[in-house]
Write a protein that holds these residues in place. Structure first.
Motif, PDB file in Angstrom:
ATOM      1  N   GLN A   1       0.816  -1.211   0.000  1.00  0.00           N
ATOM      2  CA  GLN A   1       0.000   0.000   0.000  1.00  0.00           C
ATOM      3  C   GLN A   1       0.852   1.265   0.000  1.00  0.00           C
ATOM      4  OE1 GLN A   1      -3.335   0.143   2.848  1.00  0.00           O
ATOM      5  NE2 GLN A   1      -2.536   2.100   3.578  1.00  0.00           N
ATOM      6  N   ASN A   2       1.986   1.233   0.684  1.00  0.00           N
ATOM      7  CA  ASN A   2       2.724   2.467   0.971  1.00  0.00           C
ATOM      8  C   ASN A   2       4.055   2.652   0.255  1.00  0.00           C
ATOM      9  OD1 ASN A   2       0.765   3.421   2.778  1.00  0.00           O
ATOM     10  ND2 ASN A   2       1.646   2.283   4.493  1.00  0.00           N
ATOM     11  N   THR A   3       4.495   1.662  -0.509  1.00  0.00           N
ATOM     12  CA  THR A   3       5.815   1.778  -1.139  1.00  0.00           C
ATOM     13  C   THR A   3       5.903   2.938  -2.120  1.00  0.00           C
ATOM     14  OG1 THR A   3       6.489  -0.527  -0.831  1.00  0.00           O
ATOM     15  CG2 THR A   3       7.439   0.639  -2.710  1.00  0.00           C
ATOM     16  N   ASP A   4       4.938   3.035  -3.027  1.00  0.00           N
ATOM     17  CA  ASP A   4       5.000   4.111  -4.024  1.00  0.00           C
ATOM     18  C   ASP A   4       4.985   5.482  -3.355  1.00  0.00           C
ATOM     19  OD1 ASP A   4       5.022   2.171  -5.957  1.00  0.00           O
ATOM     20  OD2 ASP A   4       2.969   2.503  -6.644  1.00  0.00           O
ATOM     21  N   ALA A   5       4.088   5.657  -2.389  1.00  0.00           N
ATOM     22  CA  ALA A   5       4.004   6.944  -1.691  1.00  0.00           C
ATOM     23  C   ALA A   5       5.292   7.238  -0.935  1.00  0.00           C
ATOM     24  CB  ALA A   5       2.820   6.938  -0.733  1.00  0.00           C
ATOM     25  N   SER A   6       5.881   6.214  -0.324  1.00  0.00           N
ATOM     26  CA  SER A   6       7.133   6.408   0.416  1.00  0.00           C
ATOM     27  C   SER A   6       8.258   6.838  -0.512  1.00  0.00           C
ATOM     28  CB  SER A   6       7.514   5.117   1.145  1.00  0.00           C
ATOM     29  OG  SER A   6       6.574   4.801   2.159  1.00  0.00           O
ATOM     30  N   MET A   7       8.352   6.205  -1.666  1.00  0.00           N
ATOM     31  CA  MET A   7       9.399   6.582  -2.623  1.00  0.00           C
ATOM     32  C   MET A   7       9.208   8.018  -3.097  1.00  0.00           C
ATOM     33  SD  MET A   7      11.640   4.194  -2.907  1.00  0.00           S
ATOM     34  CE  MET A   7      12.544   4.727  -4.367  1.00  0.00           C
ATOM     35  N   ARG A   8       7.972   8.428  -3.296  1.00  0.00           N
ATOM     36  CA  ARG A   8       7.723   9.810  -3.735  1.00  0.00           C
ATOM     37  C   ARG A   8       8.064  10.810  -2.638  1.00  0.00           C
ATOM     38  NH1 ARG A   8       2.440   7.479  -6.606  1.00  0.00           N
ATOM     39  NH2 ARG A   8       3.176   7.466  -8.769  1.00  0.00           N
ATOM     40  N   ILE A   9       7.777  10.456  -1.387  1.00  0.00           N
ATOM     41  CA  ILE A   9       8.147  11.340  -0.273  1.00  0.00           C
ATOM     42  C   ILE A   9       9.662  11.506  -0.217  1.00  0.00           C
ATOM     43  CG2 ILE A   9       8.272  11.442   2.252  1.00  0.00           C
ATOM     44  CD1 ILE A   9       5.449  10.198   2.285  1.00  0.00           C
TER      45      ILE A   9
ATOM     46  N   GLY B   1      15.102  15.920  -3.471  1.00  0.00           N
ATOM     47  CA  GLY B   1      15.102  16.681  -4.716  1.00  0.00           C
ATOM     48  C   GLY B   1      15.275  15.778  -5.921  1.00  0.00           C
ATOM     49  N   LYS B   2      14.776  14.550  -5.793  1.00  0.00           N
ATOM     50  CA  LYS B   2      14.912  13.548  -6.849  1.00  0.00           C
ATOM     51  C   LYS B   2      13.521  13.027  -7.244  1.00  0.00           C
ATOM     52  CE  LYS B   2      19.481  13.106  -7.328  1.00  0.00           C
ATOM     53  NZ  LYS B   2      20.163  11.856  -7.042  1.00  0.00           N
ATOM     54  N   GLU B   3      12.593  13.952  -7.433  1.00  0.00           N
ATOM     55  CA  GLU B   3      11.218  13.553  -7.743  1.00  0.00           C
ATOM     56  C   GLU B   3      11.127  12.736  -9.027  1.00  0.00           C
ATOM     57  OE1 GLU B   3      12.235  16.577  -7.018  1.00  0.00           O
ATOM     58  OE2 GLU B   3      10.843  17.671  -5.720  1.00  0.00           O
ATOM     59  N   ASP B   4      11.856  13.151 -10.066  1.00  0.00           N
ATOM     60  CA  ASP B   4      11.794  12.441 -11.346  1.00  0.00           C
ATOM     61  C   ASP B   4      12.360  11.026 -11.220  1.00  0.00           C
ATOM     62  OD1 ASP B   4      10.673  14.674 -12.455  1.00  0.00           O
ATOM     63  OD2 ASP B   4      12.510  15.352 -13.451  1.00  0.00           O
ATOM     64  N   ARG B   5      13.440  10.915 -10.473  1.00  0.00           N
ATOM     65  CA  ARG B   5      14.058   9.603 -10.270  1.00  0.00           C
ATOM     66  C   ARG B   5      13.118   8.683  -9.489  1.00  0.00           C
ATOM     67  NH1 ARG B   5      17.908   6.222 -12.377  1.00  0.00           N
ATOM     68  NH2 ARG B   5      19.183   5.209 -10.771  1.00  0.00           N
ATOM     69  N   ALA B   6      12.481   9.226  -8.476  1.00  0.00           N
ATOM     70  CA  ALA B   6      11.527   8.444  -7.686  1.00  0.00           C
ATOM     71  C   ALA B   6      10.359   7.982  -8.554  1.00  0.00           C
ATOM     72  CB  ALA B   6      11.027   9.265  -6.506  1.00  0.00           C
ATOM     73  N   GLU B   7       9.879   8.876  -9.412  1.00  0.00           N
ATOM     74  CA  GLU B   7       8.756   8.524 -10.277  1.00  0.00           C
ATOM     75  C   GLU B   7       9.155   7.455 -11.288  1.00  0.00           C
ATOM     76  OE1 GLU B   7       4.856   8.561 -10.728  1.00  0.00           O
ATOM     77  OE2 GLU B   7       5.913   9.871  -9.330  1.00  0.00           O
ATOM     78  N   GLU B   8      10.374   7.524 -11.758  1.00  0.00           N
ATOM     79  CA  GLU B   8      10.874   6.496 -12.678  1.00  0.00           C
ATOM     80  C   GLU B   8      10.877   5.127 -11.996  1.00  0.00           C
ATOM     81  OE1 GLU B   8      14.949   5.401 -15.233  1.00  0.00           O
ATOM     82  OE2 GLU B   8      14.856   7.230 -14.022  1.00  0.00           O
ATOM     83  N   PHE B   9      11.314   5.117 -10.745  1.00  0.00           N
ATOM     84  CA  PHE B   9      11.332   3.860  -9.987  1.00  0.00           C
ATOM     85  C   PHE B   9       9.912   3.342  -9.784  1.00  0.00           C
ATOM     86  CE2 PHE B   9      11.183   1.213  -6.271  1.00  0.00           C
ATOM     87  CZ  PHE B   9      12.350   0.458  -6.347  1.00  0.00           C
TER      88      PHE B   9
END
Length: 373
Positions: free
Chosen positions: A153-161, A167-175
């Protein structure tokens, strides 16, 4: 629930990369103000390096000024692989845990972190000790993430946080997109297959770590992974939360079709233990020998999964990292070999390493008593 949404509210959208103060709603639903990108971070758990490395791939320790001392103990093989490439990581100050009361807040303050990142499992202990208020008084924010209590449930949200913090929003979204696409390879195939028989699976948590039998998972973590992979988690109606215990009599009565044991190199925790040491570069023959020995315990006598050889071991640390989608693929392949004959979880994990991680992939994360698996 707020944690599910885990929305990131930015106080100053323009020029986000220029050390602005933002408001982050963390996984616990708390609104926290942080100056981003952060440059000095304390990791509440050493294994949080799994996500740090995926974002700061070239220099995964560059922001880390302190971390809990569990990485080496819980994942010795993985630790040594990172140590070989980043020998200075041994110089990073280590902490005890919030839950066991050994976290040194004075040491933490002296390191002047921009943020402390904690797992949600430590929330109760953190609140009871008054750490959040003590840290707030000296201007140190604490942010909760989760890859363990409710990881599916929380992995994607955690990576985005974390992407926002770094300051790596694009990298997090790629993951996140990579993770979602790899999970879809399982869920889409199962959806197309329609009404199929779902085998009953007993997930044993850290089998052989102690002489007790048997720790398992309820409706989250590996329990949820089993269900997502097209199986029925034996313990879902026995364990009310994420973690708990199933007694041997219940295992025998349920007669599971498949048994999956989590393991890792726990030599520093339980020297010479009966645990199954799967993980990076693991000895497969030794893993299978120890896995077979665990099946000699009373709770597994005559169980269908054992008699038919559908007994497997999987790297325990999938349960506490953003890499758990690899485990979903492997479990699906074990449960439905014909349906997923073309799916290659090893290749998925190798691609993850090549695209996101600073260390070379070393196979050994899975073992099976069925030579055809």
């Amino acid at each position: 629930m707020v944690a599910r949404a885990a929305a990131i509210s930015l106080a100053l959208m323009p020029g986000l990369a220029m050390a602005d103060k933002v408001k982050i709603t963390d996984i616990a639903g708390r609104e926290v103000e942080v100056n981003v990108p952060v440059n000095r971070v304390i990791l509440g758990e050493g294994r949080q390096i799994y996500f740090t490395a995926a974002l700061d791939t070239d220099a995964p320790f560059k922001r880390v000024v302190g971390w809990r001392d569990d990485f080496k103990k819980a994942d010795l093989d993985g630790y040594n692989i990172y140590l070989q490439k980043f020998p200075d990581m041994e110089k990073i100050p280590t902490f005890g845990g919030m839950k066991d009361g050994t976290f040194d807040i004075e040491q933490a303050v002296a390191l002047k972190p921009d943020v402390i990142i904690m797992n949600t499992e430590a929330k109760s202990a953190t609140e009871e000790s008054g750490y959040i208020e003590k840290l707030a008084r000296v201007g140190i924010p604490l942010v909760y993430i989760d890859f363990r209590e409710k990881p599916m449930q929380n992995t994607d949200a955690s990576m985005r946080i974390i992407g926002t913090l770094f300051g790596k929003e694009d990298r997090a979204e790629e993951f996140v997109k990579f993770r979602q696409a790899e999970i879809a390879k399982v869920t889409d195939t199962l959806a197309k297959a329609g009404d199929i028989r779902k085998p009953v699976v007993f997930m044993e948590r850290a089998g052989g770590y102690s002489d007790d039998c048997c720790m398992s998972f309820g409706n989250e973590n590996f329990g949820a992974m089993v269900e997502l992979a097209g199986g029925v988690n034996l313990a879902k109606d026995i364990i009310p939360g994420t973690f708990g215990t199933v007694n041997p009599e219940q295992i025998i009565a349920s007669n599971p079709d498949q048994i999956i044991v989590t393991g890792s190199n726990w030599e520093l925790y339980v020297p010479g233990g009966k645990w199954v040491g799967v993980g990076p570069g693991a000895n497969q023959e030794e893993a299978r020998t120890k896995l077979a020995a665990l099946m000699q315990r009373p709770g597994f006598t005559g169980v269908k999964g054992v008699t038919e050889g559908n007994v497997h071991a999987i790297w325990h640390q999938f349960y506490n990292s953003p890499y758990q989608f690899v485990a979903v693929q492997q479990i699906a392949k074990w449960l439905h070999p014909d349906l997923f004959k073309d799916l290659d979880p090893d290749a998925t994990f190798r691609e993850l390493h090549e695209r996101f991680l600073p260390v070379t992939y070393h196979p050994g994360y899975f073992a099976s008593l069925n030579s055809g698996s």
